[in-house]
Design a protein around this motif. Sequence first.
Motif, PDB file in Angstrom:
ATOM      1  N   SER A   1      -3.332  17.570  -9.291  1.00 40.75           N
ATOM      2  CA  SER A   1      -3.854  18.477  -8.146  1.00 40.75           C
ATOM      3  C   SER A   1      -3.207  19.900  -8.398  1.00 40.75           C
ATOM      4  O   SER A   1      -3.857  20.905  -7.966  1.00 40.75           O
ATOM      5  CB  SER A   1      -3.711  17.956  -6.798  1.00 40.75           C
TER       6      SER A   1
ATOM      7  N   ASP B   1      -3.248  17.382   3.147  1.00 39.44           N
ATOM      8  CA  ASP B   1      -3.491  18.184   1.983  1.00 39.44           C
ATOM      9  C   ASP B   1      -4.943  17.994   1.520  1.00 39.44           C
ATOM     10  O   ASP B   1      -5.590  18.819   1.058  1.00 39.44           O
ATOM     11  CB  ASP B   1      -2.550  17.924   0.913  1.00 39.44           C
TER      12      ASP B   1
ATOM     13  N   THR C   1       1.016  21.229  -1.951  1.00 40.38           N
ATOM     14  CA  THR C   1       0.756  20.180  -2.801  1.00 40.38           C
ATOM     15  C   THR C   1       2.025  19.635  -3.412  1.00 40.38           C
ATOM     16  O   THR C   1       2.616  18.535  -3.498  1.00 40.38           O
ATOM     17  CB  THR C   1      -0.235  20.179  -3.913  1.00 40.38           C
TER      18      THR C   1
ATOM     19  N   LYS D   1      -7.178  12.996  -3.255  1.00 37.11           N
ATOM     20  CA  LYS D   1      -6.295  13.090  -2.454  1.00 37.11           C
ATOM     21  C   LYS D   1      -6.426  12.286  -1.274  1.00 37.11           C
ATOM     22  O   LYS D   1      -5.583  11.742  -0.628  1.00 37.11           O
ATOM     23  CB  LYS D   1      -5.963  14.612  -1.871  1.00 37.11           C
TER      24      LYS D   1
ATOM     25  N   LEU E   1      -1.009  13.765  -7.421  1.00 36.82           N
ATOM     26  CA  LEU E   1      -0.701  15.023  -6.698  1.00 36.82           C
ATOM     27  C   LEU E   1      -0.026  16.159  -7.882  1.00 36.82           C
ATOM     28  O   LEU E   1      -0.727  17.170  -7.834  1.00 36.82           O
ATOM     29  CB  LEU E   1       0.654  14.648  -6.063  1.00 36.82           C
TER      30      LEU E   1
END
Length: 389
Positions: free
Chosen positions: A141, A59, A178, A44, A138
Amino acid sequence: MIELLARLFIRGRDALAPSALRRAYGQLCGAVGIGLNLLLFAVKFFAGSVSGSIAITADAFNNLSDAGSSLVTLLGFRLAGRKPDPEHPFGHGRMEYISGLVVSGLILLMGVELGKSSLGKILHPEEVASSPLVLVILAVSIGVKLYMFSYNRAVGKKIHSTAMDATAMDSLSDAVSTAAVLVATLVGQFTGLMIDGWVGLLVALFILYSAYKAAKETLSPLLGQTPDPEFVRHIQEIVLSYPEVQNVHDLIVHDYGPGRVIISLHAEVSASGNLLQLHDVIDNIEHRLQKELGCVAVIHMDPIVTDDPETQRLRLAVAEKVKTIDPRLTIHDFRMVPGPSHTNLIFDTVVPYGVKLDRAQVQKRIAELVRQLGEQYFAVVQIDNSYVL
């Protein structure tokens, strides 16, 4: 995956004592959490640097703090598993609650920092670059965090751990944050609207709420919360299953951490019974409570008169009078001490929380009601609080 890792790394788990198995699961989940969160931080941070998104970068650091939270959880379980010592004769079980509280504090700190960064982005918006790689990072994640929420919650329920519950809530808040960042990135890419800061602020508020909820759940057992009503009911059922016990009162549950519960209570027995036999019954009850509920029990015998009709009549009459003050009021340890000029009725009254009258007012009102039974009767009342629901 956790069960697979448990089979690999928790050796002889079927033969482990419940406390040892609990500690092993907690440490395993903490170690897995550290690894996954560090991995998420790295990817990230890369995505945030490439895109220039404050929300993605924030994040990423949120995941870094999560790695710290997992480390705290791991250490908490290790410390909680330490054996009692002279300075801590009840063990170190509450370290697990403390670790959960620390995790809540870290979540709170991250929410505050994210809120500050988001406000700066709102005041000074910047265009956010995007790419398929960033979007994939993303999305993956989110999946990882939902998985972490799932296994932390499952293990938390399995081992009854507030620390694991707090970690599960942290993982869920990360997944939501997220997802919000992903939505903001897509909106910015396809519409040109710069909502990165606003989304970051919403995520910060959600994280702060999660921190509050997790802190509340871990702080309550540290302060001394009322025990589970089902646990209390089970205790009462076991004790009252013995015919020698007439009633139970003054039940207190002391929680020194998961698996370290000490209870104390008063058991009313017949004053005319055989003392040695009654003592043997009480010993058997204490052993049974420890065997079935896993708690150390200390029981005090309260002898009461059960074979005198006049005492029984007055006890029932006083109990009815007391309930006119508040239906929740109860009495116990009732004794009658007659004298040449008056008779003392000695008993304890349990006043639950929420009764509007204070202790002195309750005592005065009871004394007035007892005198209604006869001018020769005087109430000697001890006011008790209830420590269970």
